[in-house]
Motif scaffolding. Structure first.
Motif, PDB file in Angstrom:
ATOM      1  N   GLN B  48      36.974 -23.851  73.818  1.00 15.04           N
ATOM      2  CA  GLN B  48      38.196 -23.129  73.492  1.00 15.04           C
ATOM      3  C   GLN B  48      38.384 -22.001  74.492  1.00 15.04           C
ATOM      4  OE1 GLN B  48      38.622 -20.075  70.154  1.00 15.04           O
ATOM      5  NE2 GLN B  48      39.656 -21.836  69.221  1.00 15.04           N
ATOM      6  N   TYR B  49      39.628 -21.747  74.860  1.00 15.08           N
ATOM      7  CA  TYR B  49      39.963 -20.616  75.715  1.00 15.08           C
ATOM      8  C   TYR B  49      40.913 -19.690  74.974  1.00 15.08           C
ATOM      9  CZ  TYR B  49      37.632 -22.328  79.834  1.00 15.08           C
ATOM     10  OH  TYR B  49      36.667 -22.710  80.724  1.00 15.08           O
ATOM     11  N   TYR B  50      40.631 -18.393  75.100  1.00 17.14           N
ATOM     12  CA  TYR B  50      41.481 -17.373  74.495  1.00 17.14           C
ATOM     13  C   TYR B  50      41.815 -16.381  75.592  1.00 17.14           C
ATOM     14  CZ  TYR B  50      42.930 -13.373  71.670  1.00 17.14           C
ATOM     15  OH  TYR B  50      43.628 -12.316  71.133  1.00 17.14           O
ATOM     16  N   ARG B  51      43.093 -16.231  75.875  1.00 23.08           N
ATOM     17  CA  ARG B  51      43.556 -15.302  76.924  1.00 23.08           C
ATOM     18  C   ARG B  51      42.738 -15.471  78.203  1.00 23.08           C
ATOM     19  NH1 ARG B  51      45.621  -9.832  73.696  1.00 23.08           N
ATOM     20  NH2 ARG B  51      47.166 -10.971  72.472  1.00 23.08           N
ATOM     21  N   GLU B  52      42.621 -16.716  78.616  1.00 22.23           N
ATOM     22  CA  GLU B  52      42.031 -17.115  79.902  1.00 22.23           C
ATOM     23  C   GLU B  52      40.520 -16.978  79.980  1.00 22.23           C
ATOM     24  OE1 GLU B  52      44.523 -15.197  83.007  1.00 22.23           O
ATOM     25  OE2 GLU B  52      45.899 -14.933  81.310  1.00 22.23           O
ATOM     26  N   GLU B  53      39.882 -16.657  78.865  1.00 18.49           N
ATOM     27  CA  GLU B  53      38.420 -16.584  78.839  1.00 18.49           C
ATOM     28  C   GLU B  53      37.876 -17.659  77.895  1.00 18.49           C
ATOM     29  OE1 GLU B  53      37.971 -13.304  81.423  1.00 18.49           O
ATOM     30  OE2 GLU B  53      36.333 -14.341  80.387  1.00 18.49           O
ATOM     31  N   GLU B  54      36.753 -18.268  78.266  1.00 22.95           N
ATOM     32  CA  GLU B  54      36.132 -19.242  77.376  1.00 22.95           C
ATOM     33  C   GLU B  54      35.646 -18.539  76.116  1.00 22.95           C
ATOM     34  OE1 GLU B  54      33.619 -22.598  78.891  1.00 22.95           O
ATOM     35  OE2 GLU B  54      32.168 -21.798  77.457  1.00 22.95           O
ATOM     36  N   ASN B  55      35.994 -19.111  74.974  1.00 24.27           N
ATOM     37  CA  ASN B  55      35.673 -18.501  73.679  1.00 24.27           C
ATOM     38  C   ASN B  55      34.973 -19.522  72.786  1.00 24.27           C
ATOM     39  OD1 ASN B  55      35.915 -16.446  71.551  1.00 24.27           O
ATOM     40  ND2 ASN B  55      37.374 -17.846  70.627  1.00 24.27           N
ATOM     41  N   GLY B  56      33.910 -20.072  73.255  1.00 24.62           N
ATOM     42  CA  GLY B  56      33.176 -21.036  72.440  1.00 24.62           C
ATOM     43  C   GLY B  56      33.166 -22.391  73.107  1.00 24.62           C
ATOM     44  N   ARG B  57      32.021 -23.051  72.957  1.00 29.02           N
ATOM     45  CA  ARG B  57      31.813 -24.334  73.603  1.00 29.02           C
ATOM     46  C   ARG B  57      31.041 -25.228  72.661  1.00 29.02           C
ATOM     47  NH1 ARG B  57      32.031 -25.723  79.003  1.00 29.02           N
ATOM     48  NH2 ARG B  57      30.920 -27.647  79.475  1.00 29.02           N
ATOM     49  N   GLY B  58      31.410 -26.481  72.624  1.00 26.84           N
ATOM     50  CA  GLY B  58      30.688 -27.459  71.817  1.00 26.84           C
ATOM     51  C   GLY B  58      29.527 -28.038  72.603  1.00 26.84           C
ATOM     52  N   ASN B  59      28.967 -29.102  72.079  1.00 31.63           N
ATOM     53  CA  ASN B  59      27.778 -29.706  72.661  1.00 31.63           C
ATOM     54  C   ASN B  59      28.161 -30.671  73.790  1.00 31.63           C
ATOM     55  OD1 ASN B  59      25.085 -30.310  72.951  1.00 31.63           O
ATOM     56  ND2 ASN B  59      25.120 -31.924  71.407  1.00 31.63           N
ATOM     57  N   PHE B  60      28.718 -30.132  74.841  1.00 33.88           N
ATOM     58  CA  PHE B  60      29.113 -30.931  76.001  1.00 33.88           C
ATOM     59  C   PHE B  60      28.445 -30.341  77.240  1.00 33.88           C
ATOM     60  CE2 PHE B  60      32.348 -34.024  74.806  1.00 33.88           C
ATOM     61  CZ  PHE B  60      32.578 -33.659  73.488  1.00 33.88           C
ATOM     62  N   PRO B  61      28.072 -31.217  78.191  1.00 31.62           N
ATOM     63  CA  PRO B  61      27.352 -30.729  79.388  1.00 31.62           C
ATOM     64  C   PRO B  61      28.269 -29.919  80.294  1.00 31.62           C
ATOM     65  CG  PRO B  61      27.853 -33.063  79.588  1.00 31.62           C
ATOM     66  CD  PRO B  61      28.238 -32.677  78.186  1.00 31.62           C
ATOM     67  N   PRO B  62      27.678 -29.184  81.242  1.00 29.95           N
ATOM     68  CA  PRO B  62      28.456 -28.318  82.139  1.00 29.95           C
ATOM     69  C   PRO B  62      29.440 -29.063  83.027  1.00 29.95           C
ATOM     70  CG  PRO B  62      26.135 -27.728  82.190  1.00 29.95           C
ATOM     71  CD  PRO B  62      26.234 -28.996  81.405  1.00 29.95           C
ATOM     72  N   ARG B  63      29.291 -30.382  83.161  1.00 28.29           N
ATOM     73  CA  ARG B  63      30.259 -31.096  83.998  1.00 28.29           C
ATOM     74  C   ARG B  63      31.648 -31.142  83.334  1.00 28.29           C
ATOM     75  NH1 ARG B  63      30.674 -36.426  82.682  1.00 28.29           N
ATOM     76  NH2 ARG B  63      29.335 -37.116  80.961  1.00 28.29           N
ATOM     77  N   ASN B  77      38.512 -30.223  83.216  1.00 30.11           N
ATOM     78  CA  ASN B  77      37.956 -30.940  84.350  1.00 30.11           C
ATOM     79  C   ASN B  77      36.649 -31.603  83.932  1.00 30.11           C
ATOM     80  OD1 ASN B  77      39.753 -29.908  86.644  1.00 30.11           O
ATOM     81  ND2 ASN B  77      39.078 -28.025  85.681  1.00 30.11           N
ATOM     82  N   VAL B  78      36.511 -32.842  84.351  1.00 26.84           N
ATOM     83  CA  VAL B  78      35.260 -33.548  84.087  1.00 26.84           C
ATOM     84  C   VAL B  78      34.758 -34.110  85.409  1.00 26.84           C
ATOM     85  CG1 VAL B  78      34.061 -35.278  82.705  1.00 26.84           C
ATOM     86  CG2 VAL B  78      36.153 -34.221  81.821  1.00 26.84           C
ATOM     87  N   ASN B  79      33.553 -33.706  85.783  1.00 26.19           N
ATOM     88  CA  ASN B  79      32.922 -34.195  87.022  1.00 26.19           C
ATOM     89  C   ASN B  79      31.961 -35.329  86.703  1.00 26.19           C
ATOM     90  OD1 ASN B  79      34.135 -32.248  88.720  1.00 26.19           O
ATOM     91  ND2 ASN B  79      32.631 -30.727  88.059  1.00 26.19           N
ATOM     92  N   ALA B  80      31.662 -36.102  87.736  1.00 30.84           N
ATOM     93  CA  ALA B  80      30.649 -37.159  87.633  1.00 30.84           C
ATOM     94  C   ALA B  80      30.860 -37.990  86.375  1.00 30.84           C
ATOM     95  CB  ALA B  80      29.251 -36.537  87.651  1.00 30.84           C
ATOM     96  N   LEU B  81      32.014 -38.601  86.276  1.00 28.56           N
ATOM     97  CA  LEU B  81      32.385 -39.343  85.076  1.00 28.56           C
ATOM     98  C   LEU B  81      31.373 -40.416  84.722  1.00 28.56           C
ATOM     99  CD1 LEU B  81      36.218 -39.703  85.678  1.00 28.56           C
ATOM    100  CD2 LEU B  81      35.144 -38.582  83.710  1.00 28.56           C
ATOM    101  N   GLU B  82      31.139 -40.524  83.412  1.00 31.13           N
ATOM    102  CA  GLU B  82      30.256 -41.553  82.883  1.00 31.13           C
ATOM    103  C   GLU B  82      31.079 -42.474  81.976  1.00 31.13           C
ATOM    104  OE1 GLU B  82      27.091 -39.521  80.897  1.00 31.13           O
ATOM    105  OE2 GLU B  82      26.431 -38.482  82.721  1.00 31.13           O
ATOM    106  N   LEU B  83      30.541 -43.678  81.750  1.00 28.61           N
ATOM    107  CA  LEU B  83      31.268 -44.637  80.924  1.00 28.61           C
ATOM    108  C   LEU B  83      31.578 -44.063  79.540  1.00 28.61           C
ATOM    109  CD1 LEU B  83      29.370 -47.955  81.768  1.00 28.61           C
ATOM    110  CD2 LEU B  83      31.478 -47.089  82.776  1.00 28.61           C
TER     111      LEU B  83
END
Lengths: 108, 114
Positions: B48-63, B77-83
């Motif tokens: 989630q983003y609030y006023r241009e700052e990340e405000n919480g993240r779920g269990n997803f990798p940094p990519r 954005n998603v890098n190094a896409l996986e199936l």
């Protein structure tokens, strides 16, 4: 065990029937949302509940905070009600957790 | 008042590629949340983003990364896409960050990774 459980997973009904979809959750929450998702993906927010009962048209949503349970009722169901209904809970200070949805099909 | 829009509607990529998905929030909504919805599953919170700052993240990798801009638009954005990244990606905007706020969802971007 998922933190949000919905039942049933699939539901078929004849037009005009009364529909009930249930949602149970295992975490403390500040709010519970009922959402409707049509084929193609678009999601519409139906209700946000923190206590009691809300009604909008033929839709009624109730929540029992002590029992950690909510129900969504549809009166006089219609084929246009066919969709996936999703329950999502908002734990205190945290982000929404979604159930897997109940797929409803209403036949004429 | 315009609704939440997302682009593109559909996208096909191959494993290892990078993808950018876009969302335009309702005017005045300071918060945007991104979700991944696999087939037959409920949405999973990405961040989630609030006023241009990340405000919480779920269990997803940094990519999985995001940006929110002052004009109420945002990117995933998603890098190094996986199936397993094949899914419907939904953004939702709301006035504030609270779980009691109504979220307004976009129509989603369906990503297929081959």
């Amino acid at each position: 065990k998922n933190e949000v459980e919905q039942s049933p997973q699939n539901l078929t009904a004849q037009e005009g029937e009364f529909i009930t979809i249930n949602c149970s959750y295992s975490v403390g929450i500040s709010a519970l949302h009922w959402l409707q998702q049509h084929p193609g993906g678009g999601i519409v927010s139906l209700f946000m509940l923190s206590s009691g009962k809300k009604k909008h048209g033929r839709l009624i949503a109730t929540i029992n905070i002590q029992e950690k349970h909510s129900s969504l009722h549809i009166t006089a169901s219609h084929p246009r009600d066919s969709a996936v209904y999703i329950c999502a809970v908002g734990p205190w200070g945290d982000k929404l957790i979604f159930g897997t949805g109940t797929r409803l099909q209403v036949f004429p | 008042e315009t609704g939440v829009t997302q682009s593109p509607t559909h996208l096909i990529k191959t494993r290892g590629q990078q993808v950018t998905l876009r969302c335009s929030s309702q005017s005045g909504h300071n918060t945007v949340s991104w979700y991944q919805q696999a087939l037959g599953q409920g949405p999973q919170f990405i961040f989630q983003y609030y006023r241009e700052e990340e405000n919480g993240r779920g269990n997803f990798p940094p990519r999985f990364s995001g940006l929110q801009f002052p004009n109420y638009s945002s990117e995933l954005n998603v890098n190094a896409l996986e199936l397993d990244d094949s899914a419907l990606y939904l953004c939702a905007s709301s006035l504030d960050r609270l779980s009691t706020d109504t979220q307004y969802f976009g129509p989603g971007t369906r990503l297929t990774v081959l």
